[in-house]
Design a protein around this motif. Sequence first.
Motif, PDB file in Angstrom:
ATOM      1  N   GLN A 115       0.817  -1.210   0.000  1.00  0.00           N
ATOM      2  CA  GLN A 115       0.000   0.000   0.000  1.00  0.00           C
ATOM      3  C   GLN A 115       0.852   1.262   0.000  1.00  0.00           C
ATOM      4  N   TRP A 116       2.098   1.163   0.452  1.00  0.00           N
ATOM      5  CA  TRP A 116       2.987   2.321   0.471  1.00  0.00           C
ATOM      6  C   TRP A 116       3.603   2.614  -0.895  1.00  0.00           C
ATOM      7  N   VAL A 117       3.762   1.590  -1.739  1.00  0.00           N
ATOM      8  CA  VAL A 117       4.467   1.800  -3.008  1.00  0.00           C
ATOM      9  C   VAL A 117       3.576   1.681  -4.241  1.00  0.00           C
ATOM     10  N   GLU A 118       2.499   0.911  -4.174  1.00  0.00           N
ATOM     11  CA  GLU A 118       1.659   0.730  -5.357  1.00  0.00           C
ATOM     12  C   GLU A 118       0.986   2.034  -5.754  1.00  0.00           C
ATOM     13  N   ARG A 121      11.248   7.574  -7.259  1.00  0.00           N
ATOM     14  CA  ARG A 121      11.834   8.899  -7.452  1.00  0.00           C
ATOM     15  C   ARG A 121      13.318   8.810  -7.783  1.00  0.00           C
ATOM     16  N   CYS A 122      14.037   7.947  -7.089  1.00  0.00           N
ATOM     17  CA  CYS A 122      15.464   7.763  -7.359  1.00  0.00           C
ATOM     18  C   CYS A 122      15.919   6.462  -6.713  1.00  0.00           C
ATOM     19  N   VAL A 123      17.100   6.009  -7.092  1.00  0.00           N
ATOM     20  CA  VAL A 123      17.725   4.823  -6.506  1.00  0.00           C
ATOM     21  C   VAL A 123      19.116   5.226  -6.040  1.00  0.00           C
ATOM     22  N   GLU A 124      19.415   4.960  -4.779  1.00  0.00           N
ATOM     23  CA  GLU A 124      20.710   5.305  -4.216  1.00  0.00           C
ATOM     24  C   GLU A 124      21.281   4.104  -3.474  1.00  0.00           C
ATOM     25  N   ARG A 125      22.577   4.187  -3.168  1.00  0.00           N
ATOM     26  CA  ARG A 125      23.216   3.163  -2.342  1.00  0.00           C
ATOM     27  C   ARG A 125      23.730   3.820  -1.075  1.00  0.00           C
ATOM     28  N   ARG A 126      23.491   3.176   0.058  1.00  0.00           N
ATOM     29  CA  ARG A 126      24.104   3.569   1.328  1.00  0.00           C
ATOM     30  C   ARG A 126      24.733   2.327   1.905  1.00  0.00           C
ATOM     31  N   ALA A 127      26.076   2.332   2.005  1.00  0.00           N
ATOM     32  CA  ALA A 127      26.809   1.125   2.397  1.00  0.00           C
ATOM     33  C   ALA A 127      26.434   0.014   1.421  1.00  0.00           C
ATOM     34  N   LYS A 128      25.947  -1.124   1.927  1.00  0.00           N
ATOM     35  CA  LYS A 128      25.545  -2.220   1.047  1.00  0.00           C
ATOM     36  C   LYS A 128      24.028  -2.297   0.897  1.00  0.00           C
ATOM     37  N   TYR A 129      23.339  -1.213   1.231  1.00  0.00           N
ATOM     38  CA  TYR A 129      21.891  -1.147   1.101  1.00  0.00           C
ATOM     39  C   TYR A 129      21.515  -0.337  -0.132  1.00  0.00           C
ATOM     40  N   SER A 161       7.301   8.740  -2.656  1.00  0.00           N
ATOM     41  CA  SER A 161       6.848  10.026  -2.133  1.00  0.00           C
ATOM     42  C   SER A 161       6.800  10.053  -0.616  1.00  0.00           C
ATOM     43  N   ARG A 162       6.533   8.921   0.025  1.00  0.00           N
ATOM     44  CA  ARG A 162       6.389   8.931   1.480  1.00  0.00           C
ATOM     45  C   ARG A 162       7.533   8.272   2.237  1.00  0.00           C
ATOM     46  N   ALA A 210      17.028  -8.609   2.561  1.00  0.00           N
ATOM     47  CA  ALA A 210      15.974  -7.891   3.276  1.00  0.00           C
ATOM     48  C   ALA A 210      15.278  -6.908   2.347  1.00  0.00           C
ATOM     49  N   VAL A 211      13.988  -6.711   2.594  1.00  0.00           N
ATOM     50  CA  VAL A 211      13.212  -5.645   1.964  1.00  0.00           C
ATOM     51  C   VAL A 211      12.474  -4.954   3.102  1.00  0.00           C
ATOM     52  N   LEU A 212      12.880  -3.721   3.408  1.00  0.00           N
ATOM     53  CA  LEU A 212      12.357  -3.006   4.566  1.00  0.00           C
ATOM     54  C   LEU A 212      11.883  -1.617   4.134  1.00  0.00           C
ATOM     55  N   TRP A 213      11.534  -0.769   5.093  1.00  0.00           N
ATOM     56  CA  TRP A 213      10.949   0.528   4.778  1.00  0.00           C
ATOM     57  C   TRP A 213      11.338   1.547   5.836  1.00  0.00           C
ATOM     58  N   GLN A 214      11.564   2.786   5.379  1.00  0.00           N
ATOM     59  CA  GLN A 214      11.700   3.891   6.320  1.00  0.00           C
ATOM     60  C   GLN A 214      10.891   5.086   5.806  1.00  0.00           C
TER      61      GLN A 214
END
Length: 270
Positions: free
Chosen positions: A43-46, A51-59, A65-66, A114-118
Amino acid sequence: MPELPEVETTCRGIAPHIVHQRVTRLEVRQSRLRWPIPEQLAQWVEGDEVRCVERRAKYLLLSFSRGQMIVHLGMSGSLRILPQGTVPGKHDHVDLVLASGQLLRLTDPRRFGAVLWQENGTEHSLLAHLGPEPLSEDFTAEYLQTACKGRRTAIKALIMNAQVVVGVGNIYANEALYRAGIDPRRAAGRISAERLSVLVETIKTVLAAAIEQGGTTLRDFVGGDGKPGYFSQVLDVYGRGGQPCNGCGEHLTEIKLGQRSTVFCRRCQR
């Protein structure tokens, strides 16, 4: 495990296919990865666009939008861009289906990924205490000197500590220390400022070269564009225990340091 160059290669490989694309469906076939996938993720992504794809460390961070979807490849995971309708295999756990007619598929045989959310304005606990990026301007000789001061920890263990600097995994720690001429067992606090300055530069050089060449070819890794990396062809020490040193001809020593395979030259590294 895919290391920083492999993750960066994946980031660059998938970005042109998914940025500014609307997500029509999130299909989760296996939610129990290293941590459970949030039940509300769909429900958060559909209906929203990447907007963009970035890398932080190995994530990998896929921004919406949210908030951001956080993806970690674990020990053997990979991401692929595929046509919609591609039949999933046994280890194909998550599809991000796009309005373009393509999908982004997470494959993870060992399920350590992992597939997580912030949410926007928050920072996930996995990201909150990470050190600087090794290729950034924040990772300097002065910074590493401060981090090493008074430390008895082996220098290899210290540069692999993500709270000190992110993304210097086992392969590239071996390579950088060899090129800097530093024994991986040496206490971090007993290395001169001059030699630490050289180490910072070799870390940057080794990682940049690996990214440029597409990441290291490992048994379980293939880049986001479907092409393997090639940096493994020019590794000086990793995986070469017992073989002649490229510098002096002495047989390379292989030991366990912090439970990780460590290869070095007793003559060239001190």
